[in-house]
Design an enzyme around this catalytic site. Structure first.
Site, PDB file in Angstrom:
ATOM      1  N   GLY A   1      25.852  27.545  43.144  1.00 12.96           N
ATOM      2  CA  GLY A   1      25.313  27.616  41.783  1.00 12.96           C
ATOM      3  C   GLY A   1      26.023  28.685  40.989  1.00 12.96           C
ATOM      4  O   GLY A   1      26.863  29.419  41.509  1.00 12.96           O
TER       5      GLY A   1
ATOM      6  N   GLY B   1      27.015  39.367  40.053  1.00 11.72           N
ATOM      7  CA  GLY B   1      27.071  38.534  38.849  1.00 11.72           C
ATOM      8  C   GLY B   1      28.129  38.961  37.848  1.00 11.72           C
ATOM      9  O   GLY B   1      28.175  38.441  36.736  1.00 11.72           O
TER      10      GLY B   1
ATOM     11  N   ARG C   1      30.324  19.497  38.927  1.00 11.88           N
ATOM     12  CA  ARG C   1      31.289  19.554  40.027  1.00 11.88           C
ATOM     13  C   ARG C   1      30.951  18.514  41.084  1.00 11.88           C
ATOM     14  O   ARG C   1      29.827  18.004  41.119  1.00 11.88           O
ATOM     15  CB  ARG C   1      31.192  20.946  40.701  1.00 11.88           C
ATOM     16  CG  ARG C   1      31.342  22.087  39.727  1.00 11.88           C
ATOM     17  CD  ARG C   1      30.387  23.243  40.060  1.00 11.88           C
ATOM     18  NE  ARG C   1      30.315  24.197  38.946  1.00 11.88           N
ATOM     19  CZ  ARG C   1      31.142  25.204  38.782  1.00 11.88           C
ATOM     20  NH1 ARG C   1      32.059  25.450  39.675  1.00 11.88           N
ATOM     21  NH2 ARG C   1      31.042  26.010  37.750  1.00 11.88           N
TER      22      ARG C   1
ATOM     23  N   ASP D   1      33.063  22.729  45.213  1.00 15.10           N
ATOM     24  CA  ASP D   1      32.356  23.262  44.040  1.00 15.10           C
ATOM     25  C   ASP D   1      33.345  23.659  42.947  1.00 15.10           C
ATOM     26  O   ASP D   1      32.939  24.010  41.850  1.00 15.10           O
ATOM     27  CB  ASP D   1      31.468  24.446  44.418  1.00 15.10           C
ATOM     28  CG  ASP D   1      32.243  25.539  45.117  1.00 15.10           C
ATOM     29  OD1 ASP D   1      32.875  25.237  46.150  1.00 15.10           O
ATOM     30  OD2 ASP D   1      32.234  26.689  44.637  1.00 15.10           O
TER      31      ASP D   1
ATOM     32  N   ASP E   1      38.335  27.060  37.815  1.00 15.61           N
ATOM     33  CA  ASP E   1      38.164  28.191  38.711  1.00 15.61           C
ATOM     34  C   ASP E   1      39.498  28.807  39.129  1.00 15.61           C
ATOM     35  O   ASP E   1      39.993  28.608  40.231  1.00 15.61           O
ATOM     36  CB  ASP E   1      37.320  27.808  39.943  1.00 15.61           C
ATOM     37  CG  ASP E   1      36.215  28.838  40.116  1.00 15.61           C
ATOM     38  OD1 ASP E   1      36.476  30.011  39.814  1.00 15.61           O
ATOM     39  OD2 ASP E   1      35.106  28.474  40.532  1.00 15.61           O
TER      40      ASP E   1
HETATM   41  P1  AMP Z   1      34.104  30.898  43.533  1.00 17.48           P
HETATM   42  O1  AMP Z   1      34.833  31.256  44.784  1.00 17.48           O
HETATM   43  O2  AMP Z   1      34.495  31.735  42.347  1.00 17.48           O
HETATM   44  O3  AMP Z   1      34.156  29.447  43.247  1.00 17.48           O
HETATM   45  O4  AMP Z   1      32.583  31.261  43.790  1.00 17.48           O
HETATM   46  C1  AMP Z   1      31.814  30.669  44.799  1.00 17.48           C
HETATM   47  C2  AMP Z   1      30.356  30.966  44.580  1.00 17.48           C
HETATM   48  O5  AMP Z   1      30.112  32.385  44.633  1.00 17.48           O
HETATM   49  C3  AMP Z   1      29.812  30.524  43.235  1.00 17.48           C
HETATM   50  O6  AMP Z   1      28.507  30.062  43.431  1.00 17.48           O
HETATM   51  C4  AMP Z   1      29.848  31.773  42.410  1.00 17.48           C
HETATM   52  O7  AMP Z   1      28.923  31.745  41.357  1.00 17.48           O
HETATM   53  C5  AMP Z   1      29.485  32.827  43.439  1.00 17.48           C
HETATM   54  N1  AMP Z   1      30.000  34.148  43.072  1.00 17.48           N
HETATM   55  C6  AMP Z   1      31.279  34.519  43.031  1.00 17.48           C
HETATM   56  N2  AMP Z   1      31.389  35.803  42.633  1.00 17.48           N
HETATM   57  C7  AMP Z   1      30.142  36.261  42.413  1.00 17.48           C
HETATM   58  C8  AMP Z   1      29.595  37.505  41.984  1.00 17.48           C
HETATM   59  N3  AMP Z   1      30.355  38.547  41.681  1.00 17.48           N
HETATM   60  N4  AMP Z   1      28.257  37.590  41.883  1.00 17.48           N
HETATM   61  C9  AMP Z   1      27.475  36.553  42.172  1.00 17.48           C
HETATM   62  N5  AMP Z   1      27.919  35.355  42.578  1.00 17.48           N
HETATM   63  C10 AMP Z   1      29.244  35.201  42.697  1.00 17.48           C
HETATM   64 MG    MG Z   2      33.673  28.296  41.792  1.00 21.51          MG
END
Ligand code: AMP
Ligand code: MG
Length: 510
Positions: free
Chosen positions: A107, A143, A200, A269, A279
């Site tokens: 998410g 976040g 996605r 995702d 991404d």
């Molecule tokens: P990603 O590798 O950027 O596609 O992220 C994979 C998952 O991790 C997604 O659900 C992102 O929203 C979550 N995510 C990545 N970085 C953070 C962060 N700094 N804080 C919270 N959730 C994160």
């Molecule tokens: Mg992502």
């Protein structure tokens, strides 16, 4: 009196309460889906928002007032400190296969969708803040987004758009004034991302894993209406949707391969139903041609290496097909057969798109037997000679015209190892019915000289993060957004990295 004159500056009086003149004209459709698709919440305010860059051309295409975006009030909105009128902020839920392993709930963990706008082209676009604070899907994360990854995404996504690759866009970037704690402490930033939608493969997987068939049906209908309206009239709309997505990904992956783009985190995702690249984490463009190239620091097995990308996309699409099965047919065997037939078309679709693109790169307007081995042999020589992928093809474009200027000849020249291959290629282009002018023009389009080279991206990020100097970032984006013709003085943006400049690892920075 109102004159219709090109020279007349018509001043609009903006009353922000009025729907017609809101700076962000929202029209939100995802909220029509049930509450289990998302969580309503606001971005978490930051200390001291500061502007980095506003993408004026994109704002214009979206019907958003760029001056307002760049204003103090706009910066507050872009940082998540103020909610603009008409926004209905949400974090969406999805699951996904990450490096092959199933995660039932991911998410938007650090992104919040402000809402959707209708662009001047009539298309619907999500306006999302990335790095806007924790959500129920943050899974322990903060976040937030560090400045470096925000700048990388801005640079690379806008370069991809200029190169003609379907992609999410960057509307703006702002600093937050708050530190973000990773291996090192970095300034925080927020990117405003624009996408045709953020739906996605993982969004479908999330509901399939829960056997929430009603949600799957609603999602299929939503995606068809939003992205593939022609599928609504098909005998089997879910199959028509799947086929449209497969075709889009086959074409997208061909474009990535032909440009030497390495995504780095092709998790399910991170693959959109709209067919846009999304991404930009540890992504990078390959310098030296080598199919095994991997940049991402977290991709230790090389799962998402350059040469694996088309096959990984096929695997991801099979996850989508699986999630769609309950909507495809009530009978599981029938659903499987239909889904499998659709999936089986992917390799041909990819290869056809790739062959077409490769023919353009080689300066061929038509196909002939032997073209495939011509391409394979060139790539083989490039691997053996460790050629720069981008410059080798660019140099070929220079050589395609007898009266050609020097082009990139100072930066790259084919070694003697290529001699007999070049003879074969010259014979082949002579058979091809195209004028030398046309051939070279189309080769220059297919073989861009300016790509967001990893060492340039890294230098732009370094200056911004370590010296608060955004000039290299702005110069790089200016150049990549509207690439000029190659001329002397621009070598620094076209040459490969020197040995000491090579960046072999990129970090997600999450
Ligand atoms: P990603 O590798 O950027 O596609 O992220 C994979 C998952 O991790 C997604 O659900 C992102 O929203 C979550 N995510 C990545 N970085 C953070 C962060 N700094 N804080 C919270 N959730 C994160
Ligand atoms: Mg992502």
């Amino acid at each position: 009196m109102l004159f219709r004159s090109r020279n007349l500056v018509i001043v609009h009086v903006r009353t922000y309460g009025d729907d017609m003149t809101r700076p962000l004209p929202f029209d939100n459709s995802y909220l029509q889906l049930p509450e289990r698709f998302y969580t309503r919440l606001k971005p978490t305010p930051v200390s001291r928002p500061g502007p980095i860059r506003v993408n004026r051309a994109l704002a214009e295409q979206l019907g958003i007032d760029a001056d307002w975006l760049a204003s103090g009030e706009g910066t507050q909105v872009l940082a998540g400190n103020r909610i603009p009128e008409g926004a209905e902020p949400i974090a969406t839920v999805y699951g996904g296969h990450q490096f092959g392993g199933w995660s039932p709930q991911l998410g938007d963990g650090r992104a919040i969708l402000l809402g959707e706008v209708i662009g001047r082209d009539g298309g619907r676009y999500d306006i999302q803040l990335k790095g806007s604070g924790p959500t129920p899907y943050s899974r322990g994360g903060d976040g937030r987004a560090p400045l470096g990854p925000v700048l990388r995404e801005y640079i690379v996504s806008e370069a991809m758009a200029a190169l003609g690759v379907p992609t999410t866009r960057s509307l703006a970037a702002v600093t937050t004034g708050d530190p973000v704690y990773r291996e090192v402490t970095e300034p925080g930033a927020v990117l405003t991302r624009v996408a045709k939608s953020h739906i996605r493969i993982g969004t479908f997987q999330y509901f399939f894993a829960r056997q929430d068939i009603e949600a799957l049906r609603l999602l299929v209908d939503h995606v068809i209406e939003r992205h593939y309206p022609a599928a609504a009239g098909a005998d089997n709309p879910a199959i028509a949707l799947l086929e449209a997505v497969i075709a889009g990904q086959a074409s997208l992956l061909a474009q990535w391969q032909l440009l030497g783009f390495i995504h780095g985190v092709m998790n399910t995702d991170n693959m959109l139903l709209s067919g846009e690249t999304i991404d930009y984490g540890p992504c990078a463009f390959m310098d030296t041609y080598d199919p095994a190239t991997v940049f991402s620091s977290i991709d230790r097995q090389g799962r998402y290496a350059y040469g694996n990308q088309p096959g990984i996309a096929h695997w991801n699409l099979s996850r989508l097909a699986q999630a769609l099965m309950p909507v495809i047919h009530a009978d599981e065997d029938q659903a499987l057969r239909l889904a499998q037939d659709s999936l089986d078309a992917y390799p041909d679709l990819f290869h056809t798109a790739y062959r077409h693109g490769m023919a353009s790169k080689l300066g061929l307007s038509g196909a002939a037997t032997g073209d495939e081995s011509l391409a394979i042999d060139l790539l083989g020589l490039m691997a053996q000679e460790q050629s720069d992928f981008t410059l080798a093809f660019r140099r070929l474009a220079d050589l395609a015209h007898p009266a050609s200027g020097h082009g990139v000849g100072n930066l790259f020249e084919f070694s003697v190892a290529f001699e007999s291959w070049l003879v074969r290629w010259r014979q082949r282009i002579e058979e091809d019915l195209q004028s030398a002018d046309d051939r070279q023009a189309s080769m220059y389009r297919a073989n861009p000289v300016f790509i967001p080279r990893n060492h340039l991206v890294a230098a732009a990020i370094d200056a911004a993060v370590n010296e608060a100097d955004f000039a290299p970032f702005n110069r790089l984006v200016d150049l990549l957004e509207q690439p000029p013709d190659f001329e002397s003085g621009l070598e620094a943006y076209a040459r490969p990295p020197r040995p000491e400049e090579v960046v072999s690892k990129t970090f997600c920075g999450t």
